[in-house]
Motif scaffolding. Structure first.
Motif, PDB file in Angstrom:
ATOM      1  N   ARG A 174       0.825  -1.212   0.000  1.00 49.94           N
ATOM      2  CA  ARG A 174       0.000   0.000   0.000  1.00 49.94           C
ATOM      3  C   ARG A 174       0.859   1.262   0.000  1.00 49.94           C
ATOM      4  NH1 ARG A 174      -2.982  -1.123   5.319  1.00 49.94           N
ATOM      5  NH2 ARG A 174      -3.444  -3.331   5.041  1.00 49.94           N
ATOM      6  N   TRP A 175       2.120   1.097   0.332  1.00 48.40           N
ATOM      7  CA  TRP A 175       2.982   2.278   0.496  1.00 48.40           C
ATOM      8  C   TRP A 175       3.757   2.628  -0.775  1.00 48.40           C
ATOM      9  CZ3 TRP A 175       5.491  -0.391   5.331  1.00 48.40           C
ATOM     10  CH2 TRP A 175       4.515  -0.522   6.331  1.00 48.40           C
ATOM     11  N   ALA A 176       3.951   1.632  -1.626  1.00 45.67           N
ATOM     12  CA  ALA A 176       4.780   1.885  -2.810  1.00 45.67           C
ATOM     13  C   ALA A 176       4.378   0.892  -3.902  1.00 45.67           C
ATOM     14  CB  ALA A 176       6.258   1.704  -2.454  1.00 45.67           C
ATOM     15  N   THR A 177       4.603   1.285  -5.121  1.00 46.83           N
ATOM     16  CA  THR A 177       4.252   0.437  -6.266  1.00 46.83           C
ATOM     17  C   THR A 177       5.380  -0.563  -6.559  1.00 46.83           C
ATOM     18  OG1 THR A 177       5.336   1.771  -7.942  1.00 46.83           O
ATOM     19  CG2 THR A 177       3.133   2.487  -7.241  1.00 46.83           C
ATOM     20  N   PRO A 178       5.087  -1.556  -7.411  1.00 42.34           N
ATOM     21  CA  PRO A 178       6.159  -2.486  -7.801  1.00 42.34           C
ATOM     22  C   PRO A 178       7.267  -1.812  -8.627  1.00 42.34           C
ATOM     23  CG  PRO A 178       3.980  -3.389  -8.318  1.00 42.34           C
ATOM     24  CD  PRO A 178       3.778  -1.950  -7.958  1.00 42.34           C
ATOM     25  N   ASP A 179       7.103  -0.525  -8.909  1.00 40.85           N
ATOM     26  CA  ASP A 179       8.171   0.209  -9.596  1.00 40.85           C
ATOM     27  C   ASP A 179       9.088   0.928  -8.621  1.00 40.85           C
ATOM     28  OD1 ASP A 179       7.489  -0.289 -12.383  1.00 40.85           O
ATOM     29  OD2 ASP A 179       5.625   0.737 -11.869  1.00 40.85           O
ATOM     30  N   GLN A 180       8.798   0.795  -7.327  1.00 39.28           N
ATOM     31  CA  GLN A 180       9.619   1.492  -6.327  1.00 39.28           C
ATOM     32  C   GLN A 180      10.060   0.552  -5.209  1.00 39.28           C
ATOM     33  OE1 GLN A 180       6.184   4.116  -5.339  1.00 39.28           O
ATOM     34  NE2 GLN A 180       7.666   5.768  -5.588  1.00 39.28           N
ATOM     35  N   LEU A 181       9.468  -0.625  -5.204  1.00 35.53           N
ATOM     36  CA  LEU A 181       9.625  -1.511  -4.053  1.00 35.53           C
ATOM     37  C   LEU A 181       9.979  -2.923  -4.509  1.00 35.53           C
ATOM     38  CD1 LEU A 181       9.139  -1.905  -0.943  1.00 35.53           C
ATOM     39  CD2 LEU A 181       6.748  -2.372  -1.501  1.00 35.53           C
ATOM     40  N   MET A 182      11.041  -3.472  -3.938  1.00 36.71           N
ATOM     41  CA  MET A 182      11.384  -4.888  -4.113  1.00 36.71           C
ATOM     42  C   MET A 182      11.394  -5.497  -2.713  1.00 36.71           C
ATOM     43  SD  MET A 182      14.634  -4.790  -6.747  1.00 36.71           S
ATOM     44  CE  MET A 182      14.547  -3.899  -8.304  1.00 36.71           C
ATOM     45  N   TYR A 183      11.542  -6.805  -2.668  1.00 34.57           N
ATOM     46  CA  TYR A 183      11.629  -7.475  -1.374  1.00 34.57           C
ATOM     47  C   TYR A 183      12.867  -8.350  -1.294  1.00 34.57           C
ATOM     48  CZ  TYR A 183       6.783  -6.074  -0.825  1.00 34.57           C
ATOM     49  OH  TYR A 183       5.631  -5.336  -0.734  1.00 34.57           O
ATOM     50  N   VAL A 184      13.448  -8.418  -0.120  1.00 36.48           N
ATOM     51  CA  VAL A 184      14.481  -9.419   0.150  1.00 36.48           C
ATOM     52  C   VAL A 184      13.757 -10.700   0.548  1.00 36.48           C
ATOM     53  CG1 VAL A 184      16.396 -10.121   1.635  1.00 36.48           C
ATOM     54  CG2 VAL A 184      16.183  -7.728   0.924  1.00 36.48           C
ATOM     55  N   VAL A 185      13.954 -11.728  -0.251  1.00 37.74           N
ATOM     56  CA  VAL A 185      13.308 -13.013   0.005  1.00 37.74           C
ATOM     57  C   VAL A 185      14.391 -14.092  -0.058  1.00 37.74           C
ATOM     58  CG1 VAL A 185      11.606 -14.683  -0.812  1.00 37.74           C
ATOM     59  CG2 VAL A 185      11.126 -12.238  -1.026  1.00 37.74           C
ATOM     60  N   GLY A 186      14.651 -14.706   1.065  1.00 37.51           N
ATOM     61  CA  GLY A 186      15.665 -15.758   1.099  1.00 37.51           C
ATOM     62  C   GLY A 186      15.194 -16.990   0.358  1.00 37.51           C
ATOM     63  N   ALA A 187      16.138 -17.803  -0.049  1.00 35.87           N
ATOM     64  CA  ALA A 187      15.796 -19.059  -0.709  1.00 35.87           C
ATOM     65  C   ALA A 187      15.429 -20.072   0.360  1.00 35.87           C
ATOM     66  CB  ALA A 187      16.985 -19.548  -1.524  1.00 35.87           C
ATOM     67  N   THR A 188      14.144 -20.213   0.596  1.00 36.31           N
ATOM     68  CA  THR A 188      13.716 -21.231   1.557  1.00 36.31           C
ATOM     69  C   THR A 188      13.161 -22.410   0.758  1.00 36.31           C
ATOM     70  OG1 THR A 188      11.634 -20.057   1.759  1.00 36.31           O
ATOM     71  CG2 THR A 188      13.310 -19.565   3.404  1.00 36.31           C
ATOM     72  N   GLN A 189      12.051 -22.970   1.192  1.00 41.97           N
ATOM     73  CA  GLN A 189      11.494 -24.092   0.416  1.00 41.97           C
ATOM     74  C   GLN A 189      10.668 -23.598  -0.772  1.00 41.97           C
ATOM     75  OE1 GLN A 189      10.647 -23.109   3.442  1.00 41.97           O
ATOM     76  NE2 GLN A 189      10.334 -24.822   4.851  1.00 41.97           N
ATOM     77  N   ALA A 190      10.453 -24.546  -1.700  1.00 43.11           N
ATOM     78  CA  ALA A 190       9.697 -24.256  -2.911  1.00 43.11           C
ATOM     79  C   ALA A 190       8.299 -23.703  -2.597  1.00 43.11           C
ATOM     80  CB  ALA A 190       9.583 -25.525  -3.759  1.00 43.11           C
ATOM     81  N   GLU A 191       7.610 -24.355  -1.662  1.00 43.37           N
ATOM     82  CA  GLU A 191       6.229 -23.933  -1.380  1.00 43.37           C
ATOM     83  C   GLU A 191       6.192 -22.495  -0.868  1.00 43.37           C
ATOM     84  OE1 GLU A 191       7.271 -26.629   1.312  1.00 43.37           O
ATOM     85  OE2 GLU A 191       7.939 -27.198  -0.697  1.00 43.37           O
ATOM     86  N   LYS A 192       7.203 -22.183  -0.046  1.00 47.62           N
ATOM     87  CA  LYS A 192       7.202 -20.841   0.511  1.00 47.62           C
ATOM     88  C   LYS A 192       7.482 -19.805  -0.577  1.00 47.62           C
ATOM     89  CE  LYS A 192       7.951 -20.119   4.973  1.00 47.62           C
ATOM     90  NZ  LYS A 192       8.774 -20.184   6.195  1.00 47.62           N
ATOM     91  N   MET A 193       8.444 -20.109  -1.435  1.00 45.69           N
ATOM     92  CA  MET A 193       8.742 -19.191  -2.536  1.00 45.69           C
ATOM     93  C   MET A 193       7.493 -18.996  -3.398  1.00 45.69           C
ATOM     94  SD  MET A 193      10.881 -17.198  -4.069  1.00 45.69           S
ATOM     95  CE  MET A 193      12.489 -17.450  -3.315  1.00 45.69           C
TER      96      MET A 193
END
Lengths: 272, 272
Positions: A174-193
Motif C-alpha cells: 500500500r505504500w509503494a508500487t512495484p516500480d519502487q519496491l522490491m523485497y528481500v526473500v531468502g531461498a527457503t522451500q519451494a512452497e514458501k517461494m
C-alpha cells in the motif's frame, strides 16, 4: 533505473545475477594489498571481469564502513566505476524514520547515486516512505533465510492469520508500487517461494544466500519468476573469492559465466 | 562501561539525560559554517556546555554518513572529544547478520569506541549476537513511538498472545544479560510503559522522542524507573538547537540544566 529497463537488461544479458561486493581486506589476493586502494582495485578488476554476465552489483555497506573514511572513498570510487546500465544496491538494511531515513536516502541515492537500498521494516511505514524517490528503489526485508529469521518473521497474527513477513509483504504494497519496491526473500522451500510470489506477484525479489549453482537457484527460478523475471539472485563469495591468487578476476568471470549459463536456461524454460 | 558504572554516574550527576547529536549542517548557527569542520565545532561546543548535566551522548549516524568521508571524520573527532565516563550510543539501527553485523560491531565498538549501538530485531538472534562484546551494549528496538510503530510491532501472536514487541523483549532476554542489552522504548502511555518495565525489569531503556520537559518525562520516570534508574532519556533538537545564534551553547546548557533539574526531582521521588 525503472523496472522495464531492468527487465530489458536481464533479457539482453540472459542473466539475473547480482554480484555482492562484500570486499574484505583480509580475503582479497595478497598481491593487491600493497596498492594505494586495495578495496577499489579489487572491485575494479571484479567489475571488469564480470559486468557482462550480471545485471546488478550489491556493495555490502558494512565492509566499507568498517574502514572509516577510507572505506567510504573506496565505495565512492567503486560506484563511479560500475558501468552505466547496471543496477546498484546499497545493502545497508537501514531502518530508521523520518528525517533520519531521509538522510540515509540522500546518502545512498544522491551522494553515492545507488539505484536502491535495502531497508528493514520494523518501524513500519515511516521507515519506507523517505526512500521513495523517482526511479529509485526500496528493497524491503520480507522473509530472510538466516537461522534467526524464524524468531520473529514467522509470528502469526491472531487477527489476520498471516505471518509477520506476510504482513510486511501485504502492508508495504500500500505504500509503494512495484516500480519502487522490491523485497528481500531468502531461498527457503519451494512452497514458501511460491506462496510469497503469489502474495507479491509483480515485485522484484532480491534473493541472497543461495549456493551459486546449487538446486536452490533452480527452485528459486521455478517458483519465484514472474512476467518480468522478477528476480535478482545475489552471489558474493562464490564469485568474488573464487580464487585468492593472481587469477582471481579470471576465476570470478568463470563463476559468473557459469551462473549466467544456468540462469539463461531458467529464463528460457520460463519464457519458452 | 558496565551497568553499575552507568548507574553511579546517574546518581552523581542526578541526571539520566542523553543528548542526541543529530548535527545538521543546515541547522547549526551561521557563524560556525565557515570553520574547517563545522559539525565537529558545533559538537565540541555543545559537549563543553552540557557534559556535566547529561550521562550519555547519542550521535545519530545518518547525519554523519550523509556527509561522506568528511562526516566520518567529524564523528571520529566528536567521539575522541567526549569526556571519559560518559556513555556513548551509536544510533545506527543496524540489523544485519553474521559477518556483516560483526563488521558493524567492529566499526562502532572498535574503530569509533562507542559503548553501544542501536540494533533492529527483524532478522532475529543473528542480528544481536555479533554485538555482544565485553562491556559493550546492544540497544535493541522494542517498542518505538513513531506513527508506523503500530504497523508491525503490535501484531499479536496467535500462539503466545503476545505482541511482536513483547516477543522481542522476551526472546532477546535469552540472548544477552541486562549487562549487555538495553531496549529502545518510546514514550507511549503510562500503562504500556508500566507493562514493558514489568517484562524487562532489570534492563536499561533508551527513551527517545519525548518533549524535553513535558509530562512525558514525568510519566516515563514514574513508570519506567527501576532500582538502577534503568532509563536514558534522549533529547536532541530541544537542547542542541535551543538557539541558532551566537548563544547556542549557552542556551543548550540552560536546556540541559532544566532537564537535569527535573530528572533530579524524579530520581529523588523514586529513591526517597
Amino acid at each position: 533505473m525503472d523496472r522495464e529497463a531492468l527487465f530489458q537488461q536481464i533479457k539482453k544479458k540472459n542473466s539475473y545475477l547480482c554480484i555482492g561486493l562484500d570486499t574484505d581486506l583480509e580475503k582479497i589476493p595478497q598481491h593487491l594489498r600493497s596498492t594505494a586502494d586495495p578495496i577499489f582495485e579489487f572491485n575494479k578488476q571484479i567489475i571488469d571481469a564480470t559486468h557482462e554476465y550480471c545485471v546488478a552489483y550489491k556493495p555490502n555497506i558494512a565492509f566499507y564502513e568498517a574502514l572509516g573514511p577510507k572505506g567510504w572513498e573506496s565505495l565512492q570510487k567503486t560506484m563511479d566505476y560500475i558501468p552505466k546500465g547496471l543496477f546498484t544496491i546499497a545493502d545497508a538494511k537501514r531502518g530508521d524514520i523520518g528525517n533520519t531515513s531521509a538522510l540515509y536516502a540522500r546518502t545512498f541515492f544522491e551522494y553515492f547515486n545507488f539505484d536502491s537500498v535495502t531497508v528493514a521494516p520494523y518501524m513500519g511505514e515511516d521507515s519506507v516512505k523517505p526512500f521513495l524517490y523517482k526511479d529509485k528503489w526500496v528493497i524491503l526485508l520480507a522473509h530472510t533465510s538466516n537461522p534467526g529469521s524464524s524468531d520473529f518473521q514467522l509470528i502469526e497474527s491472531v487477527v489476520t492469520g498471516r505471518k509477520l513477513y506476510e504482513e510486511v509483504l501485504l502492508k508495504s504494497q500500500r505504500w509503494a508500487t512495484p516500480d519502487q519496491l522490491m523485497y528481500v526473500v531468502g531461498a527457503t522451500q519451494a512452497e514458501k517461494m511460491e506462496s510469497i510470489r503469489a502474495q507479491a506477484p509483480e515485485h522484484f525479489f532480491l534473493v541472497p544466500g543461495i549456493g551459486a549453482q546449487g538446486g536452490d537457484l533452480k527452485m528459486v527460478s521455478q517458483y519465484g519468476m514472474n512476467a518480468q523475471c522478477g528476480l535478482l539472485v545475489n552471489s558474493a563469495r562464490a564469485i568474488i573469492y573464487a580464487s585468492n591468487g593472481q587469477d582471481f578476476a579470471q576465476r570470478a568471470r568463470q563463476e559468473a559465466v557459469n551462473v549466467r549459463d544456468e540462469m539463461a536456461r531458467h529464463l528460457q524454460d520460463y519464457y519458452k
